[in-house]
Scaffold this active site. Sequence first.
Site, short mmCIF file in Angstrom:
data_model
loop_
_atom_site.label_atom_id
_atom_site.label_comp_id
_atom_site.label_asym_id
_atom_site.label_seq_id
_atom_site.Cartn_x
_atom_site.Cartn_y
_atom_site.Cartn_z
N MET A 16 5.67 2.06 -3.28
CA MET A 16 6.79 2.89 -3.72
C MET A 16 8.12 2.16 -3.55
O MET A 16 9.01 2.24 -4.40
CB MET A 16 6.80 4.20 -2.95
CG MET A 16 5.60 5.10 -3.25
SD MET A 16 5.36 6.40 -1.99
CE MET A 16 6.86 7.35 -2.17
N GLU B 276 0.83 -1.21 0.00
CA GLU B 276 0.00 0.00 0.00
C GLU B 276 0.87 1.25 0.00
O GLU B 276 1.74 1.42 0.86
CB GLU B 276 -0.89 0.04 1.24
CG GLU B 276 -1.89 -1.09 1.34
CD GLU B 276 -2.74 -1.00 2.60
OE1 GLU B 276 -3.83 -1.58 2.61
OE2 GLU B 276 -2.31 -0.35 3.58
N CYS B 277 0.63 2.14 -0.92
CA CYS B 277 1.22 3.47 -0.97
C CYS B 277 2.75 3.40 -0.78
O CYS B 277 3.46 3.01 -1.69
CB CYS B 277 0.56 4.37 0.08
SG CYS B 277 0.75 6.14 -0.25
N GLY B 278 3.27 3.76 0.38
CA GLY B 278 4.71 3.70 0.59
C GLY B 278 5.28 2.32 0.37
O GLY B 278 6.42 2.17 -0.12
N SER C 8 -0.99 -0.66 -4.73
CA SER C 8 -1.79 0.53 -5.04
C SER C 8 -1.45 1.63 -4.04
O SER C 8 -0.94 1.36 -2.94
CB SER C 8 -3.29 0.19 -4.95
OG SER C 8 -4.08 1.34 -5.19
#
Length: 433
Positions: free
Chosen positions: A326, A321-323, A412
Amino acid sequence: MTSRYTARAVMMAAISSGQGKTSVTAALARKLTQQGLRVRVFKTGPDFLDPLILQRASGAPVENLDLWMVGLDRCRALLAQAATEADVILVEGVMGLYDGTPSSADLARAFGIPVMVVLDAGAMAQTAGALVLGLQQYGPVDVAGVIANRVGTLRHAQMIRDAMRGIPLLGTLARQAESLPERHLGLVLPEEVAAFDAILDRLAQELTLDDAAWQAMQPVDFIDAGEPARPARSLQGKTIAVARDGAFAFLYPGNLACLRELGAALKFFSPLADEALPEGIDAVYLPGGYPELHGQALSGAARWQQSIRAAHQAHVPVVAECGGMMALAESITCTDGATWAMAGILPGRVVMQTRLAAIGQQALHTPQGELRGHAFHYSRLESGVAPAARTVKQVSGEAGEPVYRVGSLTASYFHAYFPSNPAAVADLFLGVS
């Protein structure tokens, strides 16, 4: 069978963001705790950072409350449970009192929680009364009182008190020479500031309370509707590796509780410390956080990168998720131009930007129904991978965040609130698409 529990409770709300809600709520929680009271704090809406601050201030876990994302029944259960354990319940609102759908005011009315207005009075005096009366009457809501922030003098406080027309001024907090530090996603993590507890202690000391008015507030009744339905233990016998450190700190407590209720055992590890994935795991959970602040360390974390690539090649389900997503891209480019190589499981690069890329509540439609959550990020992913799905924005119904699937990876910018749909979450960690 229903049970009723009582506790003194207030919704800490304001006219807008930036009024000092978190500082005042943290100061009040720390002050009441120092007086020997048992304090439980909640945060309204999707948020990871404020709960960490409030947990440090109160010494107790901080859950999120939201009528849409968390749901009415779970909010009711969380509040009732807190009332069995605490003398005081503080609920920090989000944005302004009436902002959002649903709003902090909606939550307060749903459970009969009176509102404590936190007001930045640094550049006003009598006008404070007009603002508070407007907040009271617009809903209307039950206003228990006001805590005025950034008050200059005793005379200033008296002018504010005189303007309230019967609404108690329950407390004042003086202008602070040092406030809780912030960055682009909000307040910093408590462990990043060596003197964080000293800051909280000073805020508590500088918060002046009208003890008589505080004691005069009536306790709130919270109803426990009985044991909620337990999810099927679809992850029984499974072990999930969960990243948790300064780069991956955005975790809802409810998410971990949900995984355990589904039967999973959790093993925590730190990519930032270059720890490899634990042995004997069946899935990996990489929550959000601040990988961009730790680009050099993560780029050099060879054991971590090798272990996550090996797990992916072995078809171990990975939920990022997110970070977390990344850190699995090929690289992260920061606003200063520095570029750091990441694990490279998700083709594409992440570019940090100074403007907000997305904010708001969203839902992912799954075969098991809606999985609810939110998005909040300042970066963008540049990837040639076609999204396998997209979330839907809660209010507008427009397309939200892309959801990428690369082999056993589901990634995501969307932060899911797992208790909103445990069955859908089980499928994610079982690798069922």
